[in-house]
Design a protein around this motif. Structure first.
Motif, PDB file in Angstrom:
ATOM      1  N   ARG A 377       9.757   1.067   2.516  1.00 28.06           N
ATOM      2  CA  ARG A 377      10.606   2.347   2.074  1.00 28.06           C
ATOM      3  C   ARG A 377      10.857   3.602   3.003  1.00 28.06           C
ATOM      4  NH1 ARG A 377       7.539   5.536  -2.980  1.00 28.06           N
ATOM      5  NH2 ARG A 377       9.458   6.909  -3.552  1.00 28.06           N
ATOM      6  N   GLY A 378      10.046   3.721   3.796  1.00 27.77           N
ATOM      7  CA  GLY A 378      10.312   4.945   4.718  1.00 27.77           C
ATOM      8  C   GLY A 378      10.242   4.537   6.403  1.00 27.77           C
ATOM      9  N   GLU A 379      11.401   4.253   6.879  1.00 27.28           N
ATOM     10  CA  GLU A 379      11.190   3.921   8.351  1.00 27.28           C
ATOM     11  C   GLU A 379      10.264   4.795   9.200  1.00 27.28           C
ATOM     12  OE1 GLU A 379      15.381   1.629   8.474  1.00 27.28           O
ATOM     13  OE2 GLU A 379      15.005   3.465  10.018  1.00 27.28           O
ATOM     14  N   SER A 380      10.531   6.131   9.268  1.00 21.95           N
ATOM     15  CA  SER A 380       9.762   6.963  10.128  1.00 21.95           C
ATOM     16  C   SER A 380       8.370   7.284   9.620  1.00 21.95           C
ATOM     17  CB  SER A 380      10.323   8.550   9.895  1.00 21.95           C
ATOM     18  OG  SER A 380      10.133   9.196   8.637  1.00 21.95           O
ATOM     19  N   ASP A 381       7.842   7.021   8.474  1.00 24.32           N
ATOM     20  CA  ASP A 381       6.537   6.959   7.934  1.00 24.32           C
ATOM     21  C   ASP A 381       5.704   5.545   8.674  1.00 24.32           C
ATOM     22  OD1 ASP A 381       6.449   9.049   6.457  1.00 24.32           O
ATOM     23  OD2 ASP A 381       7.456   7.848   4.714  1.00 24.32           O
ATOM     24  N   VAL A 382       6.646   4.816   8.671  1.00 27.85           N
ATOM     25  CA  VAL A 382       5.809   3.428   9.063  1.00 27.85           C
ATOM     26  C   VAL A 382       5.698   3.435  10.550  1.00 27.85           C
ATOM     27  CG1 VAL A 382       5.929   0.951   9.442  1.00 27.85           C
ATOM     28  CG2 VAL A 382       6.421   2.113   7.290  1.00 27.85           C
ATOM     29  N   VAL A 383       6.889   3.893  11.430  1.00 30.21           N
ATOM     30  CA  VAL A 383       6.839   4.137  12.847  1.00 30.21           C
ATOM     31  C   VAL A 383       5.938   4.905  13.108  1.00 30.21           C
ATOM     32  CG1 VAL A 383       8.249   4.763  14.741  1.00 30.21           C
ATOM     33  CG2 VAL A 383       9.312   3.254  13.056  1.00 30.21           C
ATOM     34  N   ASN A 384       5.521   6.080  12.681  1.00 28.53           N
ATOM     35  CA  ASN A 384       4.789   7.259  13.046  1.00 28.53           C
ATOM     36  C   ASN A 384       3.208   6.748  12.835  1.00 28.53           C
ATOM     37  OD1 ASN A 384       6.762   8.912  14.044  1.00 28.53           O
ATOM     38  ND2 ASN A 384       7.247   9.803  12.086  1.00 28.53           N
ATOM     39  N   GLY A 385       3.176   6.193  11.841  1.00 28.03           N
ATOM     40  CA  GLY A 385       1.792   5.475  11.336  1.00 28.03           C
ATOM     41  C   GLY A 385       1.205   4.679  12.198  1.00 28.03           C
ATOM     42  N   LEU A 386       2.297   3.650  12.825  1.00 25.33           N
ATOM     43  CA  LEU A 386       1.778   2.908  13.622  1.00 25.33           C
ATOM     44  C   LEU A 386       1.682   3.546  14.892  1.00 25.33           C
ATOM     45  CD1 LEU A 386       3.841  -0.312  12.617  1.00 25.33           C
ATOM     46  CD2 LEU A 386       1.690   0.018  12.248  1.00 25.33           C
ATOM     47  N   ARG A 387       2.411   4.318  15.297  1.00 28.48           N
ATOM     48  CA  ARG A 387       2.232   5.147  16.400  1.00 28.48           C
ATOM     49  C   ARG A 387       0.796   5.704  16.806  1.00 28.48           C
ATOM     50  NH1 ARG A 387       6.033   9.687  19.233  1.00 28.48           N
ATOM     51  NH2 ARG A 387       4.687  10.276  20.907  1.00 28.48           N
ATOM     52  N   THR A 388       0.333   6.213  15.593  1.00 27.30           N
ATOM     53  CA  THR A 388      -1.123   6.724  15.719  1.00 27.30           C
ATOM     54  C   THR A 388      -2.186   5.656  15.879  1.00 27.30           C
ATOM     55  OG1 THR A 388      -1.454   6.673  13.378  1.00 27.30           O
ATOM     56  CG2 THR A 388      -0.295   8.849  14.216  1.00 27.30           C
ATOM     57  N   ARG A 389      -1.974   4.478  15.359  1.00 26.22           N
ATOM     58  CA  ARG A 389      -2.656   3.582  15.600  1.00 26.22           C
ATOM     59  C   ARG A 389      -2.546   2.644  17.013  1.00 26.22           C
ATOM     60  NH1 ARG A 389      -1.636   4.661  10.365  1.00 26.22           N
ATOM     61  NH2 ARG A 389      -3.478   4.650   9.034  1.00 26.22           N
ATOM     62  N   GLY A 390      -1.716   2.898  17.755  1.00 28.60           N
ATOM     63  CA  GLY A 390      -1.357   2.416  18.919  1.00 28.60           C
ATOM     64  C   GLY A 390      -0.385   1.553  19.247  1.00 28.60           C
ATOM     65  N   TRP A 391       0.653   1.191  18.448  1.00 23.18           N
ATOM     66  CA  TRP A 391       1.691   0.367  18.260  1.00 23.18           C
ATOM     67  C   TRP A 391       3.088   1.188  18.432  1.00 23.18           C
ATOM     68  CZ3 TRP A 391      -0.337  -4.438  18.694  1.00 23.18           C
ATOM     69  CH2 TRP A 391      -1.558  -4.754  18.098  1.00 23.18           C
TER      70      TRP A 391
END
Length: 439
Positions: A377-391
């Motif tokens: 639904r929201g690209e930036s939310d997923v990208v940033n969420g995964l970034r905080t988890r190391g991806w």
């Protein structure tokens, strides 16, 4: 228009340069509206015709687009400079680049000795040994190989083909979602992109027919390992597309089969269908090494003449040192075994992530190639969420024109065990995004 940037200029050329400078420096962002023609003309003290000419030039070069009553706005990916990939932050697992696993790439060994030659290789640009290997490579998959040539990679070839075949303002049908560098290249050549919907079997026939009826002059697509979705042509889809293309015999069809050796899908190509105007380009960067800037091209006689005529006037030929290196790799049995192992591993890694995401009811696609495409639904939310988890994954915006949001995950180096952990983190990131949007 962005309030912090003021367009200047007393001539059409000056006004266009001012807008381009604003885009390049960030004063004008994608989607920012330019002033109406008459308003800007009054503000600059020039005629409306001068501003209209400037806007026309900016549209021709792909810097701006006109949206009817929405006015003229800065294009989503204006080609004022190359868009290099962002640096991967320290400590993150890089799954954004679309690159192969180095473990399945051979060590490159250029020829030990290169004998000097008098003059240039323009009279004999292709090594006979590599030319014959290239013909065999295409014929293996039913692609006619009477006319073959070489280029410095897929984009080099596509750029040369489009620039010799089309004129500024002509339209090119491209996959949507599609290869981000191609989406940048087409407007940079002064051409217009016409998006064609892609599903699991590649280009959708009805969407392609609509684009062709709209007057596109060329079609660029991938028969397998499509970037970013991993779609590939089935036999039935290929036949449907051929039936559509036969209605428009003057249109040039360019296939980018960059994943020919590691795509994990059979070859049902448009190039094997006997079209009037066609070319297929195959590169070795995905299975032999990213630094091997070589591509083999099979095409019709007219396309060959136009491609080679333009190349003769520019780079002239592909380095014979590079060609000899490719010959040695093509004929090495150990290299062929390594490439086959890579193709199998890539298939397992794609499937592992798709299955792991499926356990959380997250739909993902990636039937061939090196990537998995996940609608969100929201690209930036997923990208940033995964970034905080190391991806570190790629937002889908750079691959899309009108298709829905998604993220692209390169699975080439993602071990199946790690895919399980990534899927769990992905589900958590989606949950965080839903909370942001209020469920």
């Amino acid at each position: 228009m962005a309030a912090q940037y003021s367009i200047e200029g007393a001539t059409a050329k000056g006004i266009a340069a001012s807008v381009e400078r604003g885009v390049a420096e960030g004063g004008l962002a994608p989607g920012d509206a330019l002033p109406p023609v008459r308003r800007l003309a009054d503000g600059l003290g020039v005629s409306p015709g001068t501003v209209a000419t400037a806007y026309k030039e900016l549209r021709r070069r792909g810097l701006v687009v006109t949206r009817g009553r929405g006015g003229t706005v800065v294009a989503g990916a204006p080609p004022v400079a190359s868009r290099r990939p962002p640096r991967v932050p320290d400590g993150l697992v890089d799954l954004a680049g679309g690159h192969p696993d180095p473990a399945f790439l051979p060590v490159l060994r250029p020829p030990a000795a290169v004998t000097p030659v008098y003059g240039s290789h323009r009279a004999a640009p292709r090594l006979a040994a590599l030319e014959e290997l290239t013909r065999t490579w295409f014929r293996r998959d039913g692609v006619p190989a009477r006319h073959v040539t070489f280029a410095h990679g897929a984009l080099d070839c596509v750029a040369r083909l489009l620039s010799t075949e089309l004129r500024p303002g002509d339209a090119v049908a491209v996959e949507d979602p599609g290869f981000h560098h191609l989406l940048d290249l087409v407007p940079a050549l002064g051409l217009r992109t016409v998006p064609v919907t892609v599903d699991g079997e590649g280009l959708v026939p009805d969407a392609l027919r609509a684009a062709l009826r709209g007057g596109v002059r060329a079609v660029v697509c991938s028969p397998r390992g499509q970037c970013p979705t991993g779609a590939f042509f089935t036999r039935s889809r290929r036949d449907e597309l051929v039936a559509v293309l036969r209605e428009f015999p003057e249109v040039l069809v360019v296939e980018d089969d960059h994943n020919a050796e590691v795509g994990g899908a059979a070859a049902y190509t448009l190039a094997a269908a006997g079209l009037d105007r066609w070319a297929q380009v195959r590169t070795v960067s995905k299975h032999l090494g990213v630094d091997l800037r070589w591509a083999g091209v099979a095409c019709d006689a007219t396309t060959l003449a136009r491609h080679d005529g333009r190349m003769l006037m520019t780079s002239g030929w592909v380095s014979h040192v590079l060609q000899e290196t490719v010959v040695d790799l093509f004929t090495d049995g150990a290299v062929r075994a390594l490439v086959a192992a890579g193709e199998q591993a890539y298939a397992e890694r794609r499937a592992a992530l798709i299955d792991a995401l499926g356990a959380y009811r997250i739909r993902a696609v990636g039937a061939s190639g090196l990537n998995v495409w996940v609608p969100v639904r929201g690209e930036s939310d997923v990208v940033n969420g995964l970034r905080t988890r190391g991806w570190w994954v790629a937002a889908g915006a750079r691959f899309r024109i009108a298709s829905p949001p998604a993220v692209r995950i390169t699975t080439a180096t993602l071990a199946p065990a790690d895919a399980v952990r990534l899927a769990a983190d992905f589900a958590e990131a989606l949950g965080d995004g839903q909370a942001t949007y209020g469920g």
